[in-house]
Design a protein around this motif. Structure first.
Motif, mmCIF file in Angstrom:
data_model
loop_
_atom_site.group_PDB
_atom_site.id
_atom_site.type_symbol
_atom_site.label_atom_id
_atom_site.label_comp_id
_atom_site.label_asym_id
_atom_site.label_seq_id
_atom_site.Cartn_x
_atom_site.Cartn_y
_atom_site.Cartn_z
ATOM 1 N N ILE A 1 0.855 -1.188 0.000
ATOM 2 C CA ILE A 1 0.000 0.000 0.000
ATOM 3 C C ILE A 1 0.890 1.236 0.000
ATOM 4 O O ILE A 1 1.806 1.347 0.825
ATOM 5 N N TYR A 2 0.638 2.156 -0.926
ATOM 6 C CA TYR A 2 1.379 3.416 -0.948
ATOM 7 C C TYR A 2 0.777 4.368 0.091
ATOM 8 O O TYR A 2 -0.430 4.637 0.054
ATOM 9 N N SER A 3 1.624 4.864 0.989
ATOM 10 C CA SER A 3 1.151 5.816 1.996
ATOM 11 C C SER A 3 0.945 7.181 1.344
ATOM 12 O O SER A 3 1.402 7.428 0.218
ATOM 13 N N THR A 4 0.306 8.089 2.065
ATOM 14 C CA THR A 4 0.101 9.457 1.560
ATOM 15 C C THR A 4 1.456 10.078 1.188
ATOM 16 O O THR A 4 1.598 10.710 0.143
ATOM 17 N N LYS A 5 2.452 9.850 2.051
ATOM 18 C CA LYS A 5 3.772 10.446 1.820
ATOM 19 C C LYS A 5 4.400 9.879 0.534
ATOM 20 O O LYS A 5 4.970 10.618 -0.278
ATOM 21 N N GLU A 6 4.276 8.576 0.365
ATOM 22 C CA GLU A 6 4.858 7.956 -0.836
ATOM 23 C C GLU A 6 4.138 8.419 -2.100
ATOM 24 O O GLU A 6 4.771 8.656 -3.136
ATOM 25 N N LEU A 7 2.817 8.550 -2.015
ATOM 26 C CA LEU A 7 2.093 9.041 -3.192
ATOM 27 C C LEU A 7 2.477 10.492 -3.493
ATOM 28 O O LEU A 7 2.588 10.891 -4.656
ATOM 29 N N ARG A 8 2.687 11.250 -2.420
ATOM 30 C CA ARG A 8 3.072 12.660 -2.617
ATOM 31 C C ARG A 8 4.415 12.740 -3.353
ATOM 32 O O ARG A 8 4.607 13.582 -4.232
ATOM 33 N N ALA A 9 5.314 11.856 -3.004
ATOM 34 C CA ALA A 9 6.629 11.870 -3.659
ATOM 35 C C ALA A 9 6.479 11.543 -5.150
ATOM 36 O O ALA A 9 7.175 12.122 -5.997
ATOM 37 N N ILE A 10 5.559 10.636 -5.474
ATOM 38 C CA ILE A 10 5.298 10.310 -6.882
ATOM 39 C C ILE A 10 4.661 11.524 -7.568
ATOM 40 O O ILE A 10 5.046 11.913 -8.683
ATOM 41 N N ALA A 11 3.713 12.146 -6.870
ATOM 42 C CA ALA A 11 3.039 13.318 -7.433
ATOM 43 C C ALA A 11 4.041 14.439 -7.702
ATOM 44 O O ALA A 11 3.941 15.156 -8.699
ATOM 45 N N ASP A 12 5.032 14.572 -6.830
ATOM 46 C CA ASP A 12 6.039 15.622 -7.018
ATOM 47 C C ASP A 12 6.815 15.412 -8.315
ATOM 48 O O ASP A 12 7.129 16.366 -9.031
ATOM 49 N N VAL A 13 7.109 14.154 -8.624
ATOM 50 C CA VAL A 13 7.791 13.872 -9.900
ATOM 51 C C VAL A 13 6.848 14.236 -11.058
ATOM 52 O O VAL A 13 7.251 14.862 -12.045
ATOM 53 N N LEU A 14 5.590 13.859 -10.918
ATOM 54 C CA LEU A 14 4.638 14.090 -12.019
ATOM 55 C C LEU A 14 4.388 15.574 -12.254
ATOM 56 O O LEU A 14 3.996 15.984 -13.352
ATOM 57 N N GLN A 15 4.628 16.392 -11.237
ATOM 58 C CA GLN A 15 4.436 17.832 -11.413
ATOM 59 C C GLN A 15 5.300 18.381 -12.540
ATOM 60 O O GLN A 15 4.945 19.340 -13.212
ATOM 61 N N LYS A 16 6.443 17.736 -12.757
ATOM 62 C CA LYS A 16 7.349 18.211 -13.816
ATOM 63 C C LYS A 16 6.908 17.729 -15.189
ATOM 64 O O LYS A 16 7.495 18.078 -16.198
ATOM 65 N N HIS A 17 5.895 16.874 -15.221
ATOM 66 C CA HIS A 17 5.456 16.259 -16.485
ATOM 67 C C HIS A 17 3.934 16.351 -16.593
ATOM 68 O O HIS A 17 3.221 15.362 -16.416
ATOM 69 N N PRO A 18 3.440 17.541 -16.899
ATOM 70 C CA PRO A 18 1.988 17.760 -16.804
ATOM 71 C C PRO A 18 1.154 16.962 -17.821
ATOM 72 O O PRO A 18 -0.066 16.923 -17.695
ATOM 73 N N GLN A 19 1.818 16.306 -18.791
ATOM 74 C CA GLN A 19 1.040 15.539 -19.788
ATOM 75 C C GLN A 19 0.606 14.165 -19.278
ATOM 76 O O GLN A 19 -0.174 13.481 -19.927
ATOM 77 N N ILE A 20 1.128 13.773 -18.113
ATOM 78 C CA ILE A 20 0.885 12.393 -17.655
ATOM 79 C C ILE A 20 -0.380 12.290 -16.794
ATOM 80 O O ILE A 20 -0.552 13.023 -15.822
ATOM 81 N N LEU A 21 -1.265 11.360 -17.210
ATOM 82 C CA LEU A 21 -2.470 11.062 -16.437
ATOM 83 C C LEU A 21 -2.174 9.881 -15.511
ATOM 84 O O LEU A 21 -1.310 9.061 -15.807
ATOM 85 N N VAL A 22 -2.927 9.785 -14.436
ATOM 86 C CA VAL A 22 -2.728 8.682 -13.488
ATOM 87 C C VAL A 22 -4.000 7.853 -13.366
ATOM 88 O O VAL A 22 -5.089 8.409 -13.234
ATOM 89 N N VAL A 23 -3.848 6.535 -13.443
ATOM 90 C CA VAL A 23 -4.948 5.627 -13.106
ATOM 91 C C VAL A 23 -4.648 5.037 -11.742
ATOM 92 O O VAL A 23 -3.659 4.338 -11.560
ATOM 93 N N SER A 24 -5.479 5.378 -10.772
ATOM 94 C CA SER A 24 -5.315 4.866 -9.409
ATOM 95 C C SER A 24 -6.407 3.829 -9.174
ATOM 96 O O SER A 24 -7.577 4.168 -9.029
ATOM 97 N N ASP A 25 -5.988 2.569 -9.167
ATOM 98 C CA ASP A 25 -6.949 1.463 -9.035
ATOM 99 C C ASP A 25 -7.053 1.126 -7.546
ATOM 100 O O ASP A 25 -6.116 0.607 -6.951
ATOM 101 N N GLU A 26 -8.217 1.454 -6.977
ATOM 102 C CA GLU A 26 -8.370 1.349 -5.520
ATOM 103 C C GLU A 26 -9.381 0.269 -5.137
ATOM 104 O O GLU A 26 -10.038 0.341 -4.100
ATOM 105 N N ILE A 27 -9.474 -0.765 -5.969
ATOM 106 C CA ILE A 27 -10.522 -1.773 -5.760
ATOM 107 C C ILE A 27 -10.323 -2.556 -4.462
ATOM 108 O O ILE A 27 -11.273 -3.112 -3.918
ATOM 109 N N TYR A 28 -9.084 -2.600 -3.924
ATOM 110 C CA TYR A 28 -8.850 -3.319 -2.655
ATOM 111 C C TYR A 28 -8.829 -2.383 -1.448
ATOM 112 O O TYR A 28 -8.399 -2.775 -0.363
ATOM 113 N N GLU A 29 -9.271 -1.146 -1.657
ATOM 114 C CA GLU A 29 -9.231 -0.125 -0.608
ATOM 115 C C GLU A 29 -9.653 -0.629 0.779
ATOM 116 O O GLU A 29 -8.983 -0.387 1.781
#
Ligand code: PMP
Ligand code: GLU
Length: 395
Positions: free
Chosen positions: A181-209
């Protein structure tokens, strides 16, 4: 006559999970006592209160075509669920209900990908991601992870995988098959990388939430304000509500993506099953506490299976934090012979277990990780004990 099938279908690989489950069924029909730990399918019955809602829907004559993107009442229940569980605010134009989360994912790939667009997949990933992406013209870019990092991708790995052609990042958290499971902090770190690449969409599959054992709290990528407009949040009722066969999944997404999915679905399947949709309104609006007995049971089984796996030499496991799979590294068997059978890879190993222990698992190759096999513990304690005892014997 020569093969008249399309290149597209000739290239498609069958779903390894469904194929292994079918093989186990076949062997059972032929009289073999096979224990199926290959399919991610809760062995519980759908809860009574949800079944009652379905019966009522039949009585109330819900029998017509539904709106393509789902009943308004179901969309409203999904909006309530996203707000309650994930802190996400969606309106009706952002929700699409589909025939299982698998169709939700397929819709998204079809409407977002052009030929040659790259999609970053975190390995191990859920078996169908890669083929859904390919079927939609995309190119899967696999980011390997390992037991040492609990099968999680680091921000540096993501940065290195991004090219000018990267269009999307797909992942599941809790992850099928690793349970990470990615924690909020780990997802934030991924989001920070994506900030530099605004063309990238994310699919977050949360079916096991909801199948979360309480170590890391569930987090949604779309909950970050700067990611909301770029994230498609996929969810469904199959796993948490023991409703695999009812076939309802859904997305919360930017309106333009939801509209496109609606248009596609309108030419392919139309709205999802009417009775199932009515039942899911109840499933989502009732408190998630009503399904916690199943999660508690999965937690007991996780402890059981991890303990039993630890007793077998050659199996190395992480401790899954969610979902109902273990993904042991079994590469120590590669190159060896077991009862006269040479094991060259994970597929050989899974086949060996099927033929010599009568236990169905799934090869890690299908999940983009060649060193593991996936074992589902959505089975009774008796089955788990018997299966693991047979595996121990066989290896
Ligand atoms: N995503 C993941 C991670 C899954 O394990 C599954 C398997 N069911 C799906 C999506 C598809 O779910 P559904 O049964 O709702 O199509
Ligand atoms: N998602 C489940 C699994 O991974 C069900 C099978 C499938 O849809 O592929 O086993």
């Amino acid at each position: 006559m020569s093969n008249q099938l399309s290149d597209r279908i000739n290239r498609l690989v069958p779903s390894a999970t469904l194929e292994m489950a079918a093989k186990a069924r076949e062997l059972r029909a032929a009289g073999k006592d096979v224990i199926g730990l290959s399919l991610g399918e809760p062995d519980f019955n759908t809860p009574e209160y949800i079944k009652e809602a379905a019966k009522q829907a039949i009585e109330d004559n819900y029998n017509s075509y539904t709106p393509v993107d789902g009943y308004i009442e179901l969309k409203d229940a999904i909006i309530t669920k996203y707000k309650r569980d994930n802190g996400l605010t969606y309106d009706r134009s952002q929700i699409v209900v589909s025939t299982g989360a698998k169709q939700s994912l397929y819709n998204v790939a079809q409407v977002c990908l052009n030929q040659g667009d790259e999609v970053i997949l975190l390995c191990p990933y859920w078996v169908s991601y890669s083929d859904i992406v390919k079927l939609s013209g995309g190119v899967p870019v696999e980011v390997p992870t390992s037991l040492e990092t609990d099968f999680k991708m680091t921000p540096d790995q993501l940065e290195a995988a991004i090219t000018p052609k990267t269009k999307m990042l797909w992942y599941s958290s809790p992850c099928n098959p690793s349970g990470s499971i990615y924690s909020t902090k780990e997802l934030r770190a991924i989001a920070d990388v994506l900030q530099k690449h605004p063309q990238i969409l994310v699919v977050s599959d949360e079916i096991y939430e909801h199948i979360n054992y309480g170590v890391t709290e569930h987090a949604s990528m779309a909950a970050f304000e700067d990611m909301y407009d770029r994230t498609i949040t996929v969810n469904g009722v199959a796993k948490a509500f023991a409703m695999t066969g009812w076939r309802i999944g859904y997305i919360g997404a930017p309106s333009y993506i939801a509209r496109a999915c609606n248009k596609l679905q309108g030419q392919v399947t139309s709205g999802a099953n009417c009775i199932a949709q009515r039942a899911v309104i109840t499933a989502l609006l009732e408190s998630p506490n009503r399904i916690h007995h199943m999660v508690d049971e999965f937690k007991n089984r996780r402890k059981l299976i991890l303990g039993l796996l630890n007793e077998i030499d050659g199996f190395e496991c992480n401790e899954p934090e969610g979902a109902f799979y273990v993904f042991p590294d079994i590469s120590s068997f590669f190159g060896k012979e077991l009862n006269g059978v040479k094991i060259n890879n994970a597929s050989d190993f899974a086949m060996y277990l099927l033929e010599n222990a009568n236990v169905a698992t799934v090869t890690g190759d299908a999940f983009g990780n060649p060193n593991g096999i996936r074992i589902s513990y959505a089975a009774s304690e008796e089955q788990i004990k018997e299966a693991l005892s047979r595996i121990k014997q066989a290896v």
